[in-house]
Design a protein around this motif. Structure first.
Motif, PDB file in Angstrom:
ATOM      1  N   LEU A 158       0.838  -1.201   0.000  1.00  0.00           N
ATOM      2  CA  LEU A 158       0.000   0.000   0.000  1.00  0.00           C
ATOM      3  C   LEU A 158       0.868   1.244   0.000  1.00  0.00           C
ATOM      4  N   ASP A 159       0.504   2.209  -0.788  1.00  0.00           N
ATOM      5  CA  ASP A 159       1.208   3.481  -0.815  1.00  0.00           C
ATOM      6  C   ASP A 159       0.878   4.256   0.457  1.00  0.00           C
ATOM      7  N   SER A 160       1.895   4.744   1.138  1.00  0.00           N
ATOM      8  CA  SER A 160       1.669   5.428   2.410  1.00  0.00           C
ATOM      9  C   SER A 160       0.948   6.761   2.250  1.00  0.00           C
ATOM     10  N   PHE A 161       0.751   7.232   1.006  1.00  0.00           N
ATOM     11  CA  PHE A 161       0.045   8.482   0.763  1.00  0.00           C
ATOM     12  C   PHE A 161      -1.443   8.258   0.514  1.00  0.00           C
ATOM     13  N   GLU A 162      -1.853   7.008   0.431  1.00  0.00           N
ATOM     14  CA  GLU A 162      -3.260   6.701   0.220  1.00  0.00           C
ATOM     15  C   GLU A 162      -4.029   6.807   1.533  1.00  0.00           C
ATOM     16  N   GLU A 163      -5.302   7.115   1.429  1.00  0.00           N
ATOM     17  CA  GLU A 163      -6.124   7.246   2.638  1.00  0.00           C
ATOM     18  C   GLU A 163      -6.192   5.937   3.416  1.00  0.00           C
ATOM     19  N   ILE A 207      -5.375  10.873   8.748  1.00  0.00           N
ATOM     20  CA  ILE A 207      -4.341  10.614   9.754  1.00  0.00           C
ATOM     21  C   ILE A 207      -4.623  11.391  11.030  1.00  0.00           C
ATOM     22  N   MET A 208      -5.043  12.641  10.887  1.00  0.00           N
ATOM     23  CA  MET A 208      -5.369  13.436  12.076  1.00  0.00           C
ATOM     24  C   MET A 208      -6.554  12.830  12.828  1.00  0.00           C
ATOM     25  N   ALA A 209      -7.563  12.391  12.100  1.00  0.00           N
ATOM     26  CA  ALA A 209      -8.717  11.767  12.751  1.00  0.00           C
ATOM     27  C   ALA A 209      -8.310  10.480  13.460  1.00  0.00           C
ATOM     28  N   PHE A 210      -7.395   9.721  12.849  1.00  0.00           N
ATOM     29  CA  PHE A 210      -6.896   8.489  13.479  1.00  0.00           C
ATOM     30  C   PHE A 210      -6.213   8.808  14.811  1.00  0.00           C
ATOM     31  N   CYS A 211      -5.359   9.822  14.809  1.00  0.00           N
ATOM     32  CA  CYS A 211      -4.650  10.191  16.041  1.00  0.00           C
ATOM     33  C   CYS A 211      -5.619  10.679  17.114  1.00  0.00           C
ATOM     34  N   GLN A 212      -6.619  11.441  16.710  1.00  0.00           N
ATOM     35  CA  GLN A 212      -7.621  11.903  17.665  1.00  0.00           C
ATOM     36  C   GLN A 212      -8.382  10.724  18.260  1.00  0.00           C
ATOM     37  N   ASN A 213      -8.751   9.783  17.424  1.00  0.00           N
ATOM     38  CA  ASN A 213      -9.514   8.622  17.884  1.00  0.00           C
ATOM     39  C   ASN A 213      -8.738   7.810  18.912  1.00  0.00           C
ATOM     40  N   LEU A 218       0.282  13.569  16.998  1.00  0.00           N
ATOM     41  CA  LEU A 218       0.717  13.573  15.611  1.00  0.00           C
ATOM     42  C   LEU A 218       1.867  14.563  15.472  1.00  0.00           C
ATOM     43  N   ILE A 219       3.016  14.053  15.047  1.00  0.00           N
ATOM     44  CA  ILE A 219       4.198  14.878  14.806  1.00  0.00           C
ATOM     45  C   ILE A 219       4.407  14.935  13.295  1.00  0.00           C
ATOM     46  N   SER A 220       4.302  16.124  12.731  1.00  0.00           N
ATOM     47  CA  SER A 220       4.470  16.300  11.289  1.00  0.00           C
ATOM     48  C   SER A 220       5.778  17.029  11.018  1.00  0.00           C
ATOM     49  N   ASP A 221       6.745  16.298  10.474  1.00  0.00           N
ATOM     50  CA  ASP A 221       8.037  16.875  10.127  1.00  0.00           C
ATOM     51  C   ASP A 221       7.899  17.538   8.754  1.00  0.00           C
ATOM     52  N   GLU A 222       7.908  18.864   8.723  1.00  0.00           N
ATOM     53  CA  GLU A 222       7.683  19.609   7.489  1.00  0.00           C
ATOM     54  C   GLU A 222       8.920  20.407   7.078  1.00  0.00           C
ATOM     55  N   VAL A 223      10.096  19.856   7.401  1.00  0.00           N
ATOM     56  CA  VAL A 223      11.349  20.570   7.190  1.00  0.00           C
ATOM     57  C   VAL A 223      11.667  20.771   5.709  1.00  0.00           C
ATOM     58  N   TYR A 224      11.057  19.962   4.826  1.00  0.00           N
ATOM     59  CA  TYR A 224      11.253  20.133   3.380  1.00  0.00           C
ATOM     60  C   TYR A 224      10.064  20.848   2.726  1.00  0.00           C
ATOM     61  N   GLY A 225       9.238  21.495   3.516  1.00  0.00           N
ATOM     62  CA  GLY A 225       7.981  22.043   3.017  1.00  0.00           C
ATOM     63  C   GLY A 225       8.115  23.044   1.883  1.00  0.00           C
ATOM     64  N   LEU A 226       9.210  23.787   1.832  1.00  0.00           N
ATOM     65  CA  LEU A 226       9.384  24.784   0.779  1.00  0.00           C
ATOM     66  C   LEU A 226      10.406  24.347  -0.262  1.00  0.00           C
ATOM     67  N   SER A 227      10.826  23.092  -0.189  1.00  0.00           N
ATOM     68  CA  SER A 227      11.718  22.522  -1.212  1.00  0.00           C
ATOM     69  C   SER A 227      10.886  21.701  -2.192  1.00  0.00           C
ATOM     70  N   LEU A 250     -11.630  17.781  14.563  1.00  0.00           N
ATOM     71  CA  LEU A 250     -10.770  16.841  13.835  1.00  0.00           C
ATOM     72  C   LEU A 250      -9.666  16.295  14.732  1.00  0.00           C
ATOM     73  N   ILE A 251      -8.902  17.180  15.365  1.00  0.00           N
ATOM     74  CA  ILE A 251      -7.857  16.768  16.298  1.00  0.00           C
ATOM     75  C   ILE A 251      -7.634  17.901  17.290  1.00  0.00           C
ATOM     76  N   ASP A 252      -7.419  17.540  18.538  1.00  0.00           N
ATOM     77  CA  ASP A 252      -7.191  18.536  19.577  1.00  0.00           C
ATOM     78  C   ASP A 252      -5.831  19.201  19.397  1.00  0.00           C
ATOM     79  N   ASP A 253      -5.769  20.489  19.751  1.00  0.00           N
ATOM     80  CA  ASP A 253      -4.500  21.214  19.666  1.00  0.00           C
ATOM     81  C   ASP A 253      -3.400  20.540  20.476  1.00  0.00           C
ATOM     82  N   GLU A 254      -3.787  19.906  21.584  1.00  0.00           N
ATOM     83  CA  GLU A 254      -2.797  19.272  22.458  1.00  0.00           C
ATOM     84  C   GLU A 254      -2.084  18.103  21.793  1.00  0.00           C
TER      85      GLU A 254
END
Length: 426
Positions: A158-163, A207-213, A218-227, A250-254
């Motif tokens: 399964l592709d990790s980008f699929e729902e 993914i956010m809904a999964f973490c909330q459930n 949820l830790i999102s590493d976005e260090v390449y976000g502008l590359s 959807l997911i709590d700020d905490e």
């Protein structure tokens, strides 16, 4: 005789002896003039080719103030850098709710941030859930000091980008709990390291809904976000930050935390500036409690603040970085296609491509890892270094090739050596 080291120290020491764990030292690296027979390494994801421009900018525009030599100027980022980073992220990451400076904690790199998160979110033996392939050094970031484990969800094609990736996460979390392992967080790399692909918006929502459930972070590493650069592929996914969502219901700020820094997009890894962006007051405060072990330097904060506050410079600088990445990507993939070396298509971000060298693996009677090690040694014998097994791909033979870490001449020579090494196995 009793060991001079703690159990932790002995385990970390043993980790230094893991085969192929580390890239070759600088003394063994290629230099066209001083060491033409040295190794060309595709192992380190650095954004090369922009450092001289940064050097000129700093020399002409940055003044290190006397205050930078005090603790207080840079402790947890000091008073200036977090505000500058918040303004930068509000412009480039499209947050649904504007980021504020008091929601940004700064450390001496994202590795330091992950170390603080590991200490603050879990206890020894707890785990962080990821999909594969993924950057292999997260294991060290979470385990070397805090002793958290990484649990790799079995993707099974399964592709990790699929729902549907959340179904794999569900299976993994059930298996972990059945074995007595607590999953405290899920981590993603967006854009993906090593695939160079951005997550679709709907997958991020799932993914956010999964973490909330499951009430996990949820830790999102976005260090390449502008590359994210032009590859000529109109179907390539654009970057979407998790900050851009209305997370109400959807997911709590905490539970939501973003990582960013200046090491990749800005080509300034040596500044050692990494950021945790979170609206969770308990997580922020818990990390500040141990932040004294990871504070950035005053001069780095002064340089980073100047770059972020100079909108005209960093806007044009990042555009030039993306143009260079686009050109280097086309050179790299062109050489791979000419040599009939498969690679993961669809990438348009990051500093690397993921290449499939399974056709050149030796005797199938060996384990997958040993076959990768043997191929890696063959490549080294031909003057080129790729890390074997570093990204924990479920299929043997995949290697991350960090093309952006080399200048034009070295990139061309490295690709020539790689092709020659594989041709010799035909």
């Amino acid at each position: 005789m009793a060991s001079l080291l703690s159990n932790r120290g002995q385990e970390n020491l043993a980790g230094l002896e893991i085969p192929w764990r580390f890239a070759p030292p600088a003394s063994k690296r290629y230099n066209k003039v001083s060491n033409p027979s040295g190794l060309i390494s595709f192992a380190t994801a650095e954004n090369a080719g922009v450092q001289e421009e940064l050097e000129r900018y700093v020399a002409e525009n940055v003044r290190i103030p006397a205050a930078a030599f005090f603790y207080r100027y840079s402790t947890l980022g000091g008073p200036l850098f977090p505000a500058a980073m918040a303004s930068f992220m509000n412009e480039h990451f499209n947050p649904f709710i504007p980021v504020e400076g008091n929601q940004i904690l700064v450390a001496s790199g994202i590795t330091g941030i992950l170390n603080m998160l590991a200490f603050s979110l879990g206890d020894p033996g707890d785990a962080v859930l990821v999909s594969s392939p993924i950057y292999g050094r997260f294991e060290l970031d979470f385990s070397n000091e805090a002793r958290l484990r990484i649990v790799y969800a079995r993707m099974e094609g399964l592709d990790s980008f699929e729902e549907g990736v959340v179904e794999r996460f569900e299976e993994a979390i059930k298996e972990a709990e059945a074995s007595g392992t607590r999953i405290k967080a899920l981590m993603i790399s967006n854009p993906s390291n090593p695939l160079g692909i951005c997550y679709p918006r709907e997958t991020l929502r799932k993914i956010m809904a999964f973490c909330q459930n499951h009430r996990i972070h949820l830790i999102s590493d976005e260090v390449y976000g502008l590359s994210v650069f032009d590859t000529g592929n109109p179907d390539a996914m654009s970057f979407t930050s998790v900050l851009s969502f209305d997370t109400t219901g959807l997911i709590d700020d905490e539970l939501l935390h973003v990582l960013y820094g200046m090491s990749k997009d800005f080509g300034a890894a040596g500044l050692r500036l990494g950021c945790l962006i979170t609206r969770s007051v308990p997580v922020y405060r818990a990390c500040t409690a141990i932040g004294r072990f990871h504070n950035p330097s005053g001069p780095s904060i002064a340089i980073g603040t100047a770059i972020l506050e100079d909108r005209a410079f960093h806007t044009s600088f990042l555009a030039r970085c993306r143009s260079r990445l686009s050109n280097a990507y086309k050179v790299t993939t062109g050489a791979l296609e000419k040599a009939n070396i498969p690679y993961r298509k669809g990438g348009n971000a990051g500093l690397f491509v993921y290449v499939n060298l399974s056709a050149w693996l030796p005797d199938a009677g060996m384990s997958g890892q040993d076959r990768e090690f043997a191929l890696a040694q063959h490549l080294v014998d031909h003057g080129v270094f790729l890390h074997p097994g570093e990204e924990h791909c479920e299929e043997a033979g995949w290697f991350r090739l960090a093309f952006a870490s080399l200048g034009d001449e070295e990139l061309t020579e490295g690709l020539r050596r790689l092709t020659s090494a594989l041709d010799s196995l035909a």
